[in-house]
Structure formats: C-alpha cells, structure tokens
Scaffold this motif. Structure first.
Motif, PDB file in Angstrom:
ATOM      1  N   ALA A  63       1.070  -1.802   2.898  1.00 27.23           N
ATOM      2  CA  ALA A  63       0.619  -0.912   4.003  1.00 27.23           C
ATOM      3  C   ALA A  63       1.504  -0.001   4.514  1.00 27.23           C
ATOM      4  CB  ALA A  63      -0.064  -1.545   5.158  1.00 27.23           C
ATOM      5  N   ASP A  64       1.218   1.329   4.435  1.00 25.94           N
ATOM      6  CA  ASP A  64       2.112   2.261   5.174  1.00 25.94           C
ATOM      7  C   ASP A  64       1.257   3.269   6.092  1.00 25.94           C
ATOM      8  OD1 ASP A  64       4.472   3.744   5.599  1.00 25.94           O
ATOM      9  OD2 ASP A  64       5.235   3.864   3.523  1.00 25.94           O
ATOM     10  N   TYR A  80      -6.046   1.101  -4.127  1.00 22.94           N
ATOM     11  CA  TYR A  80      -5.670   1.370  -2.583  1.00 22.94           C
ATOM     12  C   TYR A  80      -6.792   1.499  -2.019  1.00 22.94           C
ATOM     13  CZ  TYR A  80      -6.798   6.189  -3.017  1.00 22.94           C
ATOM     14  OH  TYR A  80      -7.590   7.884  -2.875  1.00 22.94           O
ATOM     15  N   ASP A  81      -6.558   1.415  -0.566  1.00 25.29           N
ATOM     16  CA  ASP A  81      -7.673   1.722   0.571  1.00 25.29           C
ATOM     17  C   ASP A  81      -7.006   2.519   1.502  1.00 25.29           C
ATOM     18  OD1 ASP A  81     -10.243  -0.477   0.125  1.00 25.29           O
ATOM     19  OD2 ASP A  81      -8.539  -0.989  -0.821  1.00 25.29           O
ATOM     20  N   TRP A 124      -2.677   3.467   5.053  1.00 28.92           N
ATOM     21  CA  TRP A 124      -3.192   3.244   3.707  1.00 28.92           C
ATOM     22  C   TRP A 124      -2.371   1.939   3.146  1.00 28.92           C
ATOM     23  CZ3 TRP A 124      -2.208   7.654   6.289  1.00 28.92           C
ATOM     24  CH2 TRP A 124      -2.891   8.665   6.027  1.00 28.92           C
ATOM     25  N   THR A 125      -3.299   1.259   2.128  1.00 30.26           N
ATOM     26  CA  THR A 125      -3.068   0.000   1.592  1.00 30.26           C
ATOM     27  C   THR A 125      -2.985  -0.092   0.121  1.00 30.26           C
ATOM     28  OG1 THR A 125      -3.506  -0.958   3.627  1.00 30.26           O
ATOM     29  CG2 THR A 125      -3.155  -2.494   1.960  1.00 30.26           C
ATOM     30  N   TRP A 126      -1.992  -0.254  -0.570  1.00 32.26           N
ATOM     31  CA  TRP A 126      -1.810  -0.663  -1.998  1.00 32.26           C
ATOM     32  C   TRP A 126      -1.773  -1.796  -2.356  1.00 32.26           C
ATOM     33  CZ3 TRP A 126       0.789   2.978   1.148  1.00 32.26           C
ATOM     34  CH2 TRP A 126       0.380   4.328   1.074  1.00 32.26           C
ATOM     35  N   SER A 127      -2.472  -2.223  -3.483  1.00 34.21           N
ATOM     36  CA  SER A 127      -2.667  -3.424  -4.226  1.00 34.21           C
ATOM     37  C   SER A 127      -1.826  -3.527  -5.459  1.00 34.21           C
ATOM     38  CB  SER A 127      -3.932  -4.216  -3.953  1.00 34.21           C
ATOM     39  OG  SER A 127      -3.780  -5.408  -4.414  1.00 34.21           O
ATOM     40  N   TRP A 128      -0.884  -4.524  -5.891  1.00 35.42           N
ATOM     41  CA  TRP A 128      -0.458  -4.897  -7.500  1.00 35.42           C
ATOM     42  C   TRP A 128      -0.444  -6.433  -7.451  1.00 35.42           C
ATOM     43  CZ3 TRP A 128       1.889  -1.354  -4.078  1.00 35.42           C
ATOM     44  CH2 TRP A 128       2.151  -0.157  -4.428  1.00 35.42           C
TER      45      TRP A 128
END
Length: 505
Positions: A75-76, A97-98, A106-110
């Motif tokens: 998250a950033d 991402y959400d 903002w949140t990114w998922s890997w």
C-alpha cells in the motif's frame, strides 16, 4: 499466536513510535499495521496517515513456508504506474490493485513462490516503462543474530566472457561479463529489459564487471540510416536503461556491434550504417553541435556514472569501407578510422560550446585468433597471440589476434580518443572464412598466451571469450566454455586455471 515476520526497510527509517496509542489501536482493529487487506476499510486520520511510513508491505499468510505460494500486498499514498515487484531478483506475478479514495491509499497485490532462504529480499520499482526507479526494498525473515561479516576482496582480472554462466565459480576474481539487449524487444523474454536486469544483478553479485551491448534489433545493430523515427526509439530505450535502478551496476554500454558488416544491417541491406551514420547516432556528428539527440548525451543526461563505448568494427570483411583512409589501406581499418575521426570531430565541435563530455569512454574491439595460419611454424598455434601476422595483400594489416594493435593505433590517432581504454569483447579461435570453429582448432595454451599479451597492454582492460553459456541456441555449442565439445574442452579447462592464478594484472 505466531510472531509476524520481521520486515526491515531500507527505504525509510521513520519510527512508528510516533503514533499515538489510540491511533495504533485503531489500525490494529482495522486488521493490519503494514498494509490494508484487499477489500477492507481503512480509517486514517491525517495524523496517523502522516506518521505511517510508506509504502507498507503485508504478506499472506503472515509466515509463508519455503516453496509455498504467497501473496504480497503493498500500500502507498502515491498512485504509482508501471510497477514491478521482484523477490530475490525474480519477478512476482501481478494480480490486482485497489484504491481507497477516502483514505488516499492505493494497494497492489502480487503472488510469488517463497524462496528457500529465510532472509529474502523484496524490491518495488515504479515507472518501469521508462526505466525502473526504486521505490522501496525490504528484507523478509526472522531477525538474524548480529554477526560480523567479512566481505571478500575480489582480485581483478582482464579475463571475461560473453554471456556468463550464472553458476560459474569465479574463484574470487572480479572478471568481465558481456550481455546483449535489443531496443525493439524491450519486453521480450531474455533479450528484454527485465531479463537483462536479472542477469546484470546476478553477475554483479558475483563481482563481475558487466558491459551491456545495445543493438536496435536482431540483425540490425543500429537504427537504419537516416530513419529518425527509429533513431528516436533507440535513444528512448537507452534512456530507459540508463535510468533503471536495477541496472545501476552496469559498468558500461556498448553501442552496437559490427556496423560495417552486412549481417549487422540485414533489415536494411541497401541502407547500411555508414561511419557517418554511426558517428551521428553515437555523439551527434553532422548535426548542430548544440543538439543533444545522440547516444552519449541521452545516456549521460540520465546517468553520469556509466561508461559509453564505441561498438566493435568487424575485422577482415570488405562489406564497407570509409572515406578517411588508414595508412594500412583496407576496408575494415578505413571504416574504423573514418568512424573514429568523425566521433572525434563531433566531440571537438561540442567542446567549443562548453559540452565537454561528448567523447566516448572507450572502444570495444574484436580480436579473434588465427592459430592455424600458414605463416606459423607447425605446432606453434598456441603462440599465435605473440606473433605478428601481417598480410602483404592487406597492405600489412594484422590478420590474427594482434589486430588489436591496428584498432589501438587508430584510437590513439585523434585527440579526443587518444589513450582511451580498449575492451576486447569477443575473442576465440573461430575462423569464419573457413568455417573452422574453436572446438575444431583450439590449441592448448592459446588463451594463456592471449592473456599474457593483454596483461602487458595497459590500454586494454578486458579479454572476453565468445561465448560462455547460451543454451537457447545450439549454434554456439562449438564455442561454449560451459558445455565444451572437442578441443574447446582445453579452452574451458584453461579458462578455469587462469581464474585460479594469484595475479593477472
């Protein structure tokens, strides 16, 4: 209850101790401290948002086991674009991402496969379409005991290879590795920027000094002559390489290879890269000296520390010549002499305007051996690097390994290139005119002789065997040091023994 993994940030050192107890409790109730869960609601006050360190990392599960598939969520507060995430230098798989508009997060998922080692690293980069810039780096694992770690001092050697085998034991030597990438295949497997970055990082971690050759495309070493749209694409890719944080260990960039050869202009055979065009691309020859649309200035505007090398001219071919004749009047030396003169002229013109860094940092050259030359006494092929082989029909030009002397004489003939280092980025005993390969003609001791010769030449910085390891193409089996066949087994064993020697200055 299991202890969450320790995540150490290099990116920011702010302490969460500044958070009030109430704010920290609120975050814990929301379900996380490091980063929000996908789909969860995060309530942030302006005070807590300002106190948190960003970006925030979270793993699912909290303590993933080795070889398990895990998710990492970051998250950033900045909506970065073109993100890439690497775990131990291997790309993680992007999932989604959400965005939480109210919180401004903002949140990114890997997803990724957990490495076997307990202290693996996670690197986040942004703006990778223009050259990845590092946003954050973490080390994930249990807190280690504080110990003193002695960093080995690697001894430098001029010895190196093209396409270094990542599993090779370099015997604590700081050797050389030459890699290759194509501007028109920036996202391609192996030849693209991501795989290149992985190879560079792996080589640098072994103490190797990495030279990266940058071609326009396969079979087309430079953008086609006078094609300024293609030229702009080439410069854009070089800027991307120069600013990419994953490539910060690159020692130098080699601009093309063999521009005088028809095989290096196969996409535009009727419009080859002349010496004039090479110099125009390299440092702006023939253009207004105030213009900066050239390789040298494009790279240096992004990265002042990396070296920029003129690419090697192919010896002993007559595909092109040059208008500035060398004293040994042969096509390949005339081409090299003309190219060097124009690069010098452009550097001089820019210097009059106060642009003092437009000259190259060195020259990559090719110096293949010719151990089966008829001029050599029988059985003396291993001593060929010590031997002048000057052909009268070539006006006295060298026909073997010592062609480096002809290249060196040309480089030293001009004020803005005089004394610049030479890097032999391709050598072996291949005979392209007779199609005799190193596996068929290598004489034991030849590489030892070649290294002894260049160790007596302060201007020569590297001697790289072509090729070490390239399993993707069977054409190179008769050249490879990693999987040697025939007489190349002697070259492979000799290479290892040379690495083990105590001193090769």
């Amino acid at each position: 209850m299991s202890t969450p993994p320790v995540v150490r940030r290099r990116f920011q050192r702010d302490s969460l101790a500044r958070l009030s107890l109430a704010a920290l409790s609120l975050l814990l109730l929301a379900g996380y401290v490091s980063a929000p869960s996908l789909g969860s609601v995060l309530i942030l006050t302006s005070e807590t948002k300002a106190a948190l360190t960003w970006p925030q990392l979270r793993l699912e599960p909290g303590q993933p086991l080795p070889r398990q598939t895990a998710r990492v969520m970051i998250a950033d507060t900045t909506p970065w674009v073109h993100l890439k995430l690497f775990v131990n230098d291997q790309p993680a798989k992007f999932e989604r991402y959400d965005v939480n508009d109210q919180a401004g997060v903002w949140t990114w998922s890997w997803s990724f496969t957990v490495p076997d080692n307990p202290g693996y690293k996670v690197d986040l980069y942004h703006d990778c379409d223009r050259g990845c810039l590092e946003r954050a780096r973490w080390t994930v694992g249990h807190r280690p005991q504080l110990t003193r770690i002695s960093v080995p001092t690697r001894q430098p050697t001029k010895l190196g290879v093209v396409f270094a085998n990542p599993g090779r034991d370099w015997n604590n030597r700081s050797a050389w590795d030459v890699e290759l990438t194509y501007a028109q295949q920036a996202e391609a497997e192996y030849w693209g920027i991501d795989d290149l970055a992985g190879r560079v990082q792996a080589a640098a971690s072994q103490g190797l000094r990495v030279l990266v050759r940058v071609d326009f495309d396969q079979g087309q070493t430079l953008p086609p002559a006078e094609d300024f749209a293609a030229f702009a694409d080439y410069l854009s890719y070089l800027r991307r390489l120069a600013r990419d944080a994953r490539l910060k260990e690159v020692y130098g960039y080699i601009i093309g290879s063999g521009p005088n050869a028809s095989s290096s202009n196969s996409q535009t055979p009727h419009n080859p890269a002349t010496p004039e065009w090479y110099a125009r691309v390299f440092n702006g020859y023939g253009a207004d000296p105030s213009h900066s649309d050239n390789v040298v200035q494009a790279i240096r505007n992004e990265n002042q520390g990396v070296r920029i090398l003129v690419g090697p001219v192919r010896p002993w071919i007559t595909d092109q010549t040059g208008t500035r004749r060398f004293r040994l009047d042969t096509p390949w030396l005339n081409y090299m002499n003309t190219l060097t003169a124009y690069v010098n002229d452009s550097a001089a013109a820019k210097a009059t305007l106060g642009i003092s860094n437009a000259a190259p940092d060195g020259f990559a050259v090719q110096a293949p051996g010719r151990p089966d030359a008829p001029e050599l006494p029988s059985g003396s092929g291993a001593l060929e690097p010590f031997t002048d082989l000057r052909r009268p029909e070539w006006n006295g030009a060298q026909m073997g390994f010592r062609v480096f002397e002809d290249w060196q004489e040309i480089v030293n003939a001009y004020p803005h290139t005089r004394g610049l280092p030479l890097y032999i980025t391709a050598t072996n005993t291949d005979q392209p005119d007779t199609e005799v390969r190193p596996a068929e003609n290598y004489p034991r001791g030849w590489l030892t002789s070649a290294l002894q010769v260049v160790n007596q030449e302060p201007q020569i910085k590297a001697l790289c065997w072509f090729i070490d390891y390239f399993p993707n193409d069977k054409r190179w089996e008769l050249f490879s040091l990693t999987n040697p066949v025939g007489l190349n087994l002697d070259a492979a064993n000799e290479f290892v023994e040379l690495l083990k020697q105590s001193e090769t200055r």
